[in-house]
Enzyme design. Structure first.
Site, mmCIF file in Angstrom:
data_model
loop_
_atom_site.group_PDB
_atom_site.id
_atom_site.type_symbol
_atom_site.label_atom_id
_atom_site.label_comp_id
_atom_site.label_asym_id
_atom_site.label_seq_id
_atom_site.Cartn_x
_atom_site.Cartn_y
_atom_site.Cartn_z
ATOM 1 N N SER A 194 0.839 -1.199 0.000
ATOM 2 C CA SER A 194 0.000 0.000 0.000
ATOM 3 C C SER A 194 0.876 1.252 0.000
ATOM 4 O O SER A 194 1.670 1.454 -0.914
ATOM 5 C CB SER A 194 -0.944 -0.040 1.202
ATOM 6 O OG SER A 194 -1.929 0.952 1.116
ATOM 7 N N ASP A 271 -9.338 -6.156 -4.063
ATOM 8 C CA ASP A 271 -8.982 -4.952 -3.318
ATOM 9 C C ASP A 271 -10.047 -3.887 -3.579
ATOM 10 O O ASP A 271 -10.233 -3.449 -4.709
ATOM 11 C CB ASP A 271 -7.611 -4.456 -3.771
ATOM 12 C CG ASP A 271 -7.078 -3.321 -2.898
ATOM 13 O OD1 ASP A 271 -7.862 -2.671 -2.201
ATOM 14 O OD2 ASP A 271 -5.844 -3.085 -2.938
ATOM 15 N N HIS A 301 -7.186 -5.840 0.062
ATOM 16 C CA HIS A 301 -6.130 -4.839 0.203
ATOM 17 C C HIS A 301 -5.079 -5.230 1.249
ATOM 18 O O HIS A 301 -3.874 -5.161 0.976
ATOM 19 C CB HIS A 301 -6.728 -3.482 0.564
ATOM 20 C CG HIS A 301 -5.709 -2.389 0.608
ATOM 21 N ND1 HIS A 301 -5.052 -1.924 -0.514
ATOM 22 C CD2 HIS A 301 -5.192 -1.685 1.656
ATOM 23 C CE1 HIS A 301 -4.206 -0.975 -0.177
ATOM 24 N NE2 HIS A 301 -4.265 -0.817 1.141
#
Length: 353
Positions: A194, A271, A301
């Site tokens: 991320s 995600d 995610h």
């Protein structure tokens, strides 16, 4: 009689002056009223926009960085021994003097020197202790050492998070590894998930650090913060907002053009935070000749690492890097080209699991 005439003239002059002043004052008031009537709203709107954007600019850090989520993340950091991992508690100063907290999780002494070392750059919430379950899988499946990096303003590290600050923290982690004499410097891996993926891409795009990195793994990361703002907020106005209005940019889509080290893009197709198409865009735009994209149908995610086949995909990629490196060395020795870099492109693979 003559005095009366003089007084009358003086009074008439004063009245004339007063009338002119009154007329001019009235005209000025009318002009001011008309300007305000026709343009005052515009000035007020411009002032409102200026003030609002200034507030939002300063508040952007609060929208991006969540070091106190979940609660107590700034005071309690789970330690690796809670998961049976041997570790060293590390404190390192970044280039600006900020004290950073890190965990160095090491393989048994007989394997530590030969094992690859992963620099783990986590996402925008919590602390590095919340990534220990994932670290267990990396430790046992990839047989690697792991340096868990705590950004400034997170966990027990000093300071406040910022884009430039996180970049400096990543560089400090590499600098720290190069002060050790018990690791394999030829196999240093930078992993970022991320927000950490954007930090990893920035680190690998810097010429003075790219030579110290063996390969990069990025997972469920984004193309840029401005693009994410458009996705999350859905405001059409953001399409016309200049980059200068964004305090944090993390422009990975442009930085991947400069990458030359091998890189694996790991994407969870389930995600719902970062659109998986962004990982496809990063892979397609990446300047490295040695790049791969692995997509996991059920990967979300933050939990793609729990999907079956995840660690196997990482291990296969690392093994391909290792075999290619060995092949290049053999080629160079046989042809008397030791120390000369030989371009050896890979097929840009896309695999869905």
């Amino acid at each position: 009689m003559g005095g009366y005439v003089r007084i009358s003239r003086i009074v008439g002059t004063l009245i004339s002056i007063t009338l002119k002043v009154w007329a001019y004052s009235g005209l000025v008031m009318v002009i001011c009223f008309l300007l305000y009537y026709f343009y005052g709203g515009v000035f007020a709107f411009i002032l409102l926009i200026f003030a609002t954007t200034g507030i939002l600019y300063q508040a952007e850090d609060n929208f991006l960085f969540y070091p106190e989520l979940p609660s107590h993340s700034r005071v309690f950091v789970p330690i690796p021994s809670m998961y049976g991992l041997p570790y060293e508690n590390i404190f390192v100063r970044a280039s600006d003097g900020t004290m950073l907290h890190m965990f160095f999780i090491c393989q048994p002494k007989e394997r530590k020197h030969q094992s690859p070392t992963i620099v783990f750059l986590h996402g925008n919430a919590g602390n590095m202790g919340h990534r220990l379950q994932n670290s267990v899988g990396l430790y046992h499946n990839l047989h690697c050492n792991i340096l868990l990096v705590e950004y400034r303003g997170y966990g027990l590290s000093e300071g406040s998070p910022s884009e430039d600050g996180l970049y400096a923290d990543a560089r400090a982690s590499i600098d720290y590894l190069y002060t050790r004499n018990d690791i394999n410097f030829s196999e240093i891996i930078v992993f970022g998930r991320s927000l950490g993926g954007a930090v990893a891409i920035d680190l690998a795009s810097r010429a003075d650090y790219a030579d110290k990195i063996w390969c990069v793994l990025v997972e469920n990361t984004f193309t840029s913060i401005p693009e994410m703002a458009k996705v999350l907020l859905g405001w059409k106005l953001l399409q016309y907002l200049p980059l200068a209005f964004y305090k944090n940019k993390f422009l990975s889509l442009f930085k991947v053009l400069q990458l030359r080290v091998p890189i694996l893009f790991v994407s969870g197709l389930s995600d719902t935070l970062v659109p998986p198409r962004m990982m496809v865009d990063l892979h397609n735009r990446c300047g490295s000749a040695r790049k791969q994209l692995v997509q996991f149908q059920t990967g979300t995610h933050n939990e793609t690492w729990t999907v079956k086949g995840y660690y196997h995909a990482l291990a296969v990629f690392l093994q391909s890097c290792r075999l290619r490196t060995a092949g290049e060395k053999t080629h160079n020795v046989q042809n008397g080209l030791v120390g000369v870099e030989i371009p050896c492109p890979w097929t840009s693979k896309v695999q869905t699991i």
